[in-house]
Design an enzyme around this catalytic site. Structure first.
Site, PDB file in Angstrom:
ATOM      1  N   LYS A  21      46.945  34.069  27.823  1.00 54.26           N
ATOM      2  CA  LYS A  21      46.187  33.250  26.866  1.00 54.26           C
ATOM      3  C   LYS A  21      44.864  33.929  26.509  1.00 54.26           C
ATOM      4  CE  LYS A  21      46.182  29.297  28.715  1.00 54.26           C
ATOM      5  NZ  LYS A  21      45.266  28.441  29.470  1.00 54.26           N
ATOM      6  N   LYS A 191      65.469  30.514  25.198  1.00 52.95           N
ATOM      7  CA  LYS A 191      65.556  29.060  25.159  1.00 52.95           C
ATOM      8  C   LYS A 191      64.252  28.431  24.639  1.00 52.95           C
ATOM      9  CE  LYS A 191      68.928  27.530  26.595  1.00 52.95           C
ATOM     10  NZ  LYS A 191      70.208  27.406  25.795  1.00 52.95           N
ATOM     11  N   PRO A 194      61.736  24.300  26.741  1.00 55.53           N
ATOM     12  CA  PRO A 194      60.433  24.079  27.400  1.00 55.53           C
ATOM     13  C   PRO A 194      59.281  24.030  26.394  1.00 55.53           C
ATOM     14  CG  PRO A 194      61.689  25.814  28.528  1.00 55.53           C
ATOM     15  CD  PRO A 194      62.436  25.484  27.262  1.00 55.53           C
ATOM     16  N   CYS A 390      29.652  50.155  43.444  1.00 55.32           N
ATOM     17  CA  CYS A 390      29.069  49.120  44.289  1.00 55.32           C
ATOM     18  C   CYS A 390      29.436  49.333  45.762  1.00 55.32           C
ATOM     19  CB  CYS A 390      29.454  47.736  43.785  1.00 55.32           C
ATOM     20  SG  CYS A 390      28.283  46.484  44.316  1.00 55.32           S
ATOM     21  N   GLY A 392      31.921  50.793  46.898  1.00 51.41           N
ATOM     22  CA  GLY A 392      32.404  52.179  46.933  1.00 51.41           C
ATOM     23  C   GLY A 392      31.251  53.172  46.990  1.00 51.41           C
ATOM     24  N   GLU A 414      26.064  44.781  56.499  1.00 48.98           N
ATOM     25  CA  GLU A 414      27.067  43.753  56.148  1.00 48.98           C
ATOM     26  C   GLU A 414      28.159  43.717  57.227  1.00 48.98           C
ATOM     27  OE1 GLU A 414      28.613  44.177  52.162  1.00 48.98           O
ATOM     28  OE2 GLU A 414      30.197  42.694  52.479  1.00 48.98           O
ATOM     29  N   HIS A 519      28.031  47.761  38.309  1.00 48.27           N
ATOM     30  CA  HIS A 519      29.443  47.741  37.893  1.00 48.27           C
ATOM     31  C   HIS A 519      29.566  48.236  36.450  1.00 48.27           C
ATOM     32  CE1 HIS A 519      31.050  45.623  41.405  1.00 48.27           C
ATOM     33  NE2 HIS A 519      29.865  45.070  41.449  1.00 48.27           N
ATOM     34  N   GLU A 521      32.043  49.141  34.981  1.00 47.90           N
ATOM     35  CA  GLU A 521      33.306  48.679  34.384  1.00 47.90           C
ATOM     36  C   GLU A 521      33.125  47.444  33.499  1.00 47.90           C
ATOM     37  OE1 GLU A 521      32.548  48.591  37.607  1.00 47.90           O
ATOM     38  OE2 GLU A 521      33.405  46.858  38.655  1.00 47.90           O
TER      39      GLU A 521
END
Ligand code: GLN
Length: 545
Positions: A21, A191, A194, A390, A392, A414, A519, A521
């Site tokens: 969606k 079909k 649905p 990050c 990594g 951490e 980040h 990305e």
């Protein structure tokens, strides 16, 4: 009605979740944008969670971070990539957020003593947020994705908001239902039943779809289009075929082939101002034409289970690799490598030799961390291009501290709060938050400035002196170790000037070994790959030759 009035398109799902969606919304948005309109998109998630930050990626998929620091759903990332824009927290809402603000208003006596029943107050708050997002994005057409599928209890009040908006302004509101047409293996035929039920479920919420997007393995044929038309009470022309694609960026072109954009504009009483998908088409041709491979290994841990797979957990990383590879006329081959496998069997590390480049993306906690550290050591020693994002980056710092500086028990606090070498340590302001168990939305989030150091690989890749990148972390390189790292050839290439925080480090005498605290990305676009991904994939391609 004037043409300056805002238009709204609600997109809902039928039959099952996971139909793409978000890609449908992004593609409709991109297609209308190419016709000269200011288009934006927003998402409504039915969760009670206030944001996506407190959910595990295997549960929910990637947590996408907006520039103003909202931890949102990965679909916001799709909207940004397709529209080549940056959205804010105004473009995302959850059930939790909506109730929280209604309750807050009630406590402030803003309802002036009225009894605050869910209807109409909850849908009204939803509508207020939709209008607000449309205003701040200056959208002429706002596309609103309602999460979940129709017929579920949890998105009923959002459908109610959509219905109320349509009632008030029928000419300005359209509904799109994304449905699914299964092809059972035993029957071998598509079909429609649905989907008929899904339309009926939507009808029972007082909504009739203007368009039906028929998701299926194959294209929709004429007999089925006619059957759906009769049974769902829709014009055949409004029933749009939406078959599976190999490359998601193909979808706007498929819709365009069905003239969906024109049909939507026509129903709104609008006309295309221009036609401009040429650059998009060219980009897709490039992606199809790229034959020579570049193979990238991603060492991660959010692989399995539930509704989501690894590709959902790292969707922005994957898309960023693709954008960069296509730009360089390469076909990206992306492989998932389970970090824990490197912990069980060190010999598994030799598998890394066959990749042209390796990424360790963001992550949390101790599971798989030692495996990631071993993988980083391997690629550093074998001169395989490495890009640490990050966690990594933080684990690369730990690895270099242990193996190069000989701080054998170096660790991020951490994992080991009592390590003698806390090369990665918690940001000071985070300590108080952790002590109060204040976890939701409290990391260092969103966009921060990063000043780049002249003469570095990073600076050359960006081609500029400062950048803004998005963050999501509680830990940070410990400035105490900066000088020793630099003496060992692991140099600071980017710093946040406001707080003197280390944002980027790169290893000298290595073909490509860069770690970033942010980040990148989240800021890569199909036509405009992120500069660091581009540099990384270029280094990987050079290794392959
Ligand atoms: N766990 C690390 C931190 O909190 C890294 C977070 C991440 O990779 N997004 O700082």
């Amino acid at each position: 009605m004037t043409t300056s009035a805002k238009r709204y398109i609600f997109v809902m799902g039928g039959v099952l979740s996971g139909l793409g969606k978000g890609i449908a919304v992004s593609s409709i948005a991109r297609m209308l944008q190419s016709k000269g309109y200011r288009v934006s998109a927003m998402k409504i998630d039915p969760y009670v969670n206030v944001d996506a930050g407190t959910m595990n990626p295997t549960e929910h998929g990637e947590v996408f971070v907006t520039k103003d620091g909202l931890e949102s759903d990965q679909d916001i990332g799709n909207y940004e990539r397709f529209l080549h824009t940056e959205l804010t927290r105004d473009s995302y809402m959850t059930t939790g957020q909506v109730y929280l603000s209604v309750i807050r208003k009630e406590r402030n006596l803003e309802y002036r003593g009225k009894s605050v029943s869910p209807v109409p107050y909850i849908p009204e708050e939803v509508i207020r947020r939709i209008r607000h997002a449309s205003k701040v994005t200056r959208a002429e057409i706002m596309i609103i994705e309602i999460g979940g599928t129709v017929g579920e209890y949890e998105n009923l009040l959002f459908l109610e908001a959509a219905r109320m908006m349509h009632l008030a302004e029928p000419q300005s509101v359209q509904f799109v239902l994304v449905s699914y047409l299964p092809i059972p293996a035993k029957l071998g035929e598509m079909k429609t039943k649905p989907t008929q039920h899904a339309v009926r479920a939507l009808n029972s919420a007082g909504i009739h779809p203007d368009f039906l997007l028929c998701r299926a393995e194959r294209s929709l044929d004429m007999p089925r289009r006619e059957r759906i038309s009769v049974f769902c009470n829709m014009k055949a022309a409004d029933i749009i075929s939406a078959p599976d694609v190999d490359v998601i960026y193909q979808v706007p072109l498929n819709y365009e082939a069905e003239r969906l954009g024109e049909k939507i504009l026509h129903k709104f009483g609008l006309k295309a101002r221009r036609r401009d998908l040429a650059d998009w088409r060219k980009f897709l041709q490039q992606s199809h034409r790229s034959k020579k491979l570049v193979s990238i290994g991603i060492v991660g841990k959010y692989f399995s289970t539930g509704e989501f797979t690894l590709s959902d957990s790292y969707v922005s990383v994957i898309e960023s690799i693709k954008h960069a590879a296509w730009k360089l006329h390469r076909r990206p081959q992306i492989t998932w490598l389970d970090a824990e496998e490197f912990e069980k069997d060190k010999r598994a590390l030799s598998k890394l030799a066959k990749y042209d480049g390796v990424i360790v993306p963001g992550g949390f906690g101790s599971r798989g961390a030692e495996g990631k550290i071993s993988a980083i050591k391997y690629v550093r020693k074998h001169r395989i291009p490495y890009f640490g994002l990050c966690y990594g980056f933080q684990l690369a710092t730990v690895e270099i501290a242990r193996d190069v500086l000989k701080f054998r028990r170096a660790q991020t606090t951490e994992i080991d709060p009592r390590t003698p070498y806390p090369v990665i340590d918690m940001l000071p302001e985070q300590r108080a938050k952790m002590a109060q168990r204040d976890f939701g939305g409290t990391m260092r989030l969103g966009e921060y400035r990063c000043r780049l150091r002249p003469g570095t690989l990073t600076r050359r890749a960006y081609g500029t002196t400062q950048v803004f990148e998005r963050h999501r972390h509680r830990y940070e390189v410990n400035n105490r170790y900066r000088a020793v790292f630099e003496r060992a050839g692991f140099i600071v290439a980017g710093v946040n000037p406001e707080r003197n925080l280390i944002e980027i480090m790169e290893l000298q005498n290595h073909p490509f070994f860069i770690g970033v605290q942010f980040h990148p990305e989240f800021k890569s676009y199909p036509l405009y790959p992120h500069p660091l991904f581009l540099a990384f994939v270029r280094a990987a391609a050079a290794k392959r030759g």
